[in-house]
Motif scaffolding. Sequence first.
Motif, PDB file in Angstrom:
ATOM      1  N   ARG A   6       0.839  -1.197   0.000  1.00  0.00           N
ATOM      2  CA  ARG A   6       0.000   0.000   0.000  1.00  0.00           C
ATOM      3  C   ARG A   6       0.876   1.250   0.000  1.00  0.00           C
ATOM      4  N   PRO A   7       0.597   2.215  -0.879  1.00  0.00           N
ATOM      5  CA  PRO A   7       1.398   3.455  -0.877  1.00  0.00           C
ATOM      6  C   PRO A   7       1.122   4.282   0.376  1.00  0.00           C
ATOM      7  N   VAL A   8       2.120   5.010   0.820  1.00  0.00           N
ATOM      8  CA  VAL A   8       2.020   5.779   2.055  1.00  0.00           C
ATOM      9  C   VAL A   8       1.411   7.158   1.826  1.00  0.00           C
ATOM     10  N   TRP A   9       1.569   7.731   0.636  1.00  0.00           N
ATOM     11  CA  TRP A   9       1.176   9.124   0.419  1.00  0.00           C
ATOM     12  C   TRP A   9      -0.291   9.437   0.703  1.00  0.00           C
ATOM     13  N   PRO A  10      -1.271   8.527   0.497  1.00  0.00           N
ATOM     14  CA  PRO A  10      -2.652   8.911   0.841  1.00  0.00           C
ATOM     15  C   PRO A  10      -2.884   9.099   2.339  1.00  0.00           C
ATOM     16  N   ALA A  11      -1.989   8.572   3.159  1.00  0.00           N
ATOM     17  CA  ALA A  11      -2.149   8.730   4.605  1.00  0.00           C
ATOM     18  C   ALA A  11      -1.944  10.179   5.038  1.00  0.00           C
ATOM     19  N   TYR A  12      -1.172  10.949   4.286  1.00  0.00           N
ATOM     20  CA  TYR A  12      -0.911  12.342   4.661  1.00  0.00           C
ATOM     21  C   TYR A  12      -2.159  13.214   4.576  1.00  0.00           C
ATOM     22  N   PRO A  13      -2.871  13.247   3.432  1.00  0.00           N
ATOM     23  CA  PRO A  13      -4.087  14.075   3.422  1.00  0.00           C
ATOM     24  C   PRO A  13      -5.177  13.540   4.348  1.00  0.00           C
ATOM     25  N   LEU A  14      -5.211  12.224   4.551  1.00  0.00           N
ATOM     26  CA  LEU A  14      -6.193  11.676   5.482  1.00  0.00           C
ATOM     27  C   LEU A  14      -5.913  12.141   6.906  1.00  0.00           C
ATOM     28  N   SER A  15      -4.643  12.230   7.266  1.00  0.00           N
ATOM     29  CA  SER A  15      -4.289  12.708   8.603  1.00  0.00           C
ATOM     30  C   SER A  15      -4.569  14.192   8.767  1.00  0.00           C
ATOM     31  N   VAL A  16      -4.478  14.937   7.686  1.00  0.00           N
ATOM     32  CA  VAL A  16      -4.777  16.364   7.773  1.00  0.00           C
ATOM     33  C   VAL A  16      -6.275  16.576   7.977  1.00  0.00           C
ATOM     34  N   LEU A  17      -7.091  15.745   7.361  1.00  0.00           N
ATOM     35  CA  LEU A  17      -8.543  15.877   7.530  1.00  0.00           C
ATOM     36  C   LEU A  17      -8.972  15.530   8.951  1.00  0.00           C
ATOM     37  N   VAL A  18      -8.549  14.352   9.430  1.00  0.00           N
ATOM     38  CA  VAL A  18      -8.904  13.888  10.773  1.00  0.00           C
ATOM     39  C   VAL A  18      -7.699  13.161  11.344  1.00  0.00           C
ATOM     40  N   ALA A  19      -7.284  13.539  12.524  1.00  0.00           N
ATOM     41  CA  ALA A  19      -6.142  12.889  13.159  1.00  0.00           C
ATOM     42  C   ALA A  19      -6.455  11.413  13.394  1.00  0.00           C
ATOM     43  N   GLY A  20      -5.519  10.548  13.007  1.00  0.00           N
ATOM     44  CA  GLY A  20      -5.668   9.117  13.196  1.00  0.00           C
ATOM     45  C   GLY A  20      -6.162   8.377  11.970  1.00  0.00           C
ATOM     46  N   LEU A  21      -6.755   9.080  11.026  1.00  0.00           N
ATOM     47  CA  LEU A  21      -7.290   8.432   9.834  1.00  0.00           C
ATOM     48  C   LEU A  21      -6.178   7.882   8.944  1.00  0.00           C
ATOM     49  N   GLY A  22      -5.070   8.582   8.867  1.00  0.00           N
ATOM     50  CA  GLY A  22      -3.930   8.099   8.091  1.00  0.00           C
ATOM     51  C   GLY A  22      -3.314   6.849   8.702  1.00  0.00           C
ATOM     52  N   HIS A  23      -3.301   6.785  10.029  1.00  0.00           N
ATOM     53  CA  HIS A  23      -2.791   5.594  10.701  1.00  0.00           C
ATOM     54  C   HIS A  23      -3.689   4.387  10.409  1.00  0.00           C
ATOM     55  N   CYS A  24      -4.992   4.621  10.412  1.00  0.00           N
ATOM     56  CA  CYS A  24      -5.926   3.528  10.097  1.00  0.00           C
ATOM     57  C   CYS A  24      -5.734   3.058   8.665  1.00  0.00           C
ATOM     58  N   TYR A  25      -5.468   3.971   7.751  1.00  0.00           N
ATOM     59  CA  TYR A  25      -5.193   3.612   6.353  1.00  0.00           C
ATOM     60  C   TYR A  25      -3.957   2.730   6.260  1.00  0.00           C
ATOM     61  N   LEU A  26      -2.954   3.022   7.067  1.00  0.00           N
ATOM     62  CA  LEU A  26      -1.718   2.240   7.052  1.00  0.00           C
ATOM     63  C   LEU A  26      -1.834   0.924   7.818  1.00  0.00           C
ATOM     64  N   GLY A  27      -2.988   0.684   8.429  1.00  0.00           N
ATOM     65  CA  GLY A  27      -3.205  -0.568   9.147  1.00  0.00           C
ATOM     66  C   GLY A  27      -2.812  -0.514  10.608  1.00  0.00           C
ATOM     67  N   ARG A  28      -2.564   0.645  11.114  1.00  0.00           N
ATOM     68  CA  ARG A  28      -2.192   0.817  12.523  1.00  0.00           C
ATOM     69  C   ARG A  28      -3.425   1.329  13.266  1.00  0.00           C
ATOM     70  N   TRP A  29      -4.350   0.412  13.513  1.00  0.00           N
ATOM     71  CA  TRP A  29      -5.666   0.764  14.052  1.00  0.00           C
ATOM     72  C   TRP A  29      -5.589   1.304  15.468  1.00  0.00           C
ATOM     73  N   LYS A  30      -4.802   0.650  16.314  1.00  0.00           N
ATOM     74  CA  LYS A  30      -4.718   1.083  17.705  1.00  0.00           C
ATOM     75  C   LYS A  30      -4.103   2.485  17.805  1.00  0.00           C
ATOM     76  N   ARG A  31      -3.043   2.706  17.067  1.00  0.00           N
ATOM     77  CA  ARG A  31      -2.388   4.010  17.074  1.00  0.00           C
ATOM     78  C   ARG A  31      -3.317   5.082  16.500  1.00  0.00           C
ATOM     79  N   GLY A  32      -4.034   4.754  15.431  1.00  0.00           N
ATOM     80  CA  GLY A  32      -4.992   5.686  14.848  1.00  0.00           C
ATOM     81  C   GLY A  32      -6.117   6.030  15.807  1.00  0.00           C
ATOM     82  N   GLY A  33      -6.582   5.029  16.535  1.00  0.00           N
ATOM     83  CA  GLY A  33      -7.629   5.268  17.529  1.00  0.00           C
ATOM     84  C   GLY A  33      -7.172   6.175  18.654  1.00  0.00           C
ATOM     85  N   ILE A  34      -5.928   6.009  19.071  1.00  0.00           N
ATOM     86  CA  ILE A  34      -5.390   6.868  20.129  1.00  0.00           C
ATOM     87  C   ILE A  34      -5.256   8.313  19.640  1.00  0.00           C
ATOM     88  N   TRP A  35      -4.772   8.492  18.404  1.00  0.00           N
ATOM     89  CA  TRP A  35      -4.667   9.850  17.853  1.00  0.00           C
ATOM     90  C   TRP A  35      -6.049  10.489  17.705  1.00  0.00           C
TER      91      TRP A  35
END
Length: 114
Positions: A6-35
């Motif tokens: 999976r490419p990493v670049w879509p995680a950047y705009p997703l994180s700008v929209l909502v904190a943690g959304l980019g982490h969820c895109y990268l498969g880091r659900w727990k970290r995304g939930g904490i953010w």
Amino acid sequence: MSELSRPVWPAYPLSVLVAGLGHCYLGRWKRGGIWFLCYGLALVFLSARTVSGALSLEEPFVVTALQFDAVSYTDVAVPLTILLVCLLDVYLIGLVERTTLPPAGGDDRRSNSS
């Protein structure tokens, strides 16, 4: 698509929209939930803006925070800081994944001799 391909670049705009959304895109659900939890708590307790208004797609929190005449600095300082640190975290995760992944086809060495 697997997490490794999976490419990493879509995680950047997703994180700008909502904190943690980019982490969820990268498969880091727990970290995304904490953010997301930190971002939500900062919006609820440290900002004058409502959570539903901050998560709207028409005018995200970052766009509103950058309109200096519409909001005061104290209303957006902590949530904006959380967004920026979350974005930095996504960047560092992408950097680590890029440097630790083996090159494609590099491990597939076969000998022609039988």
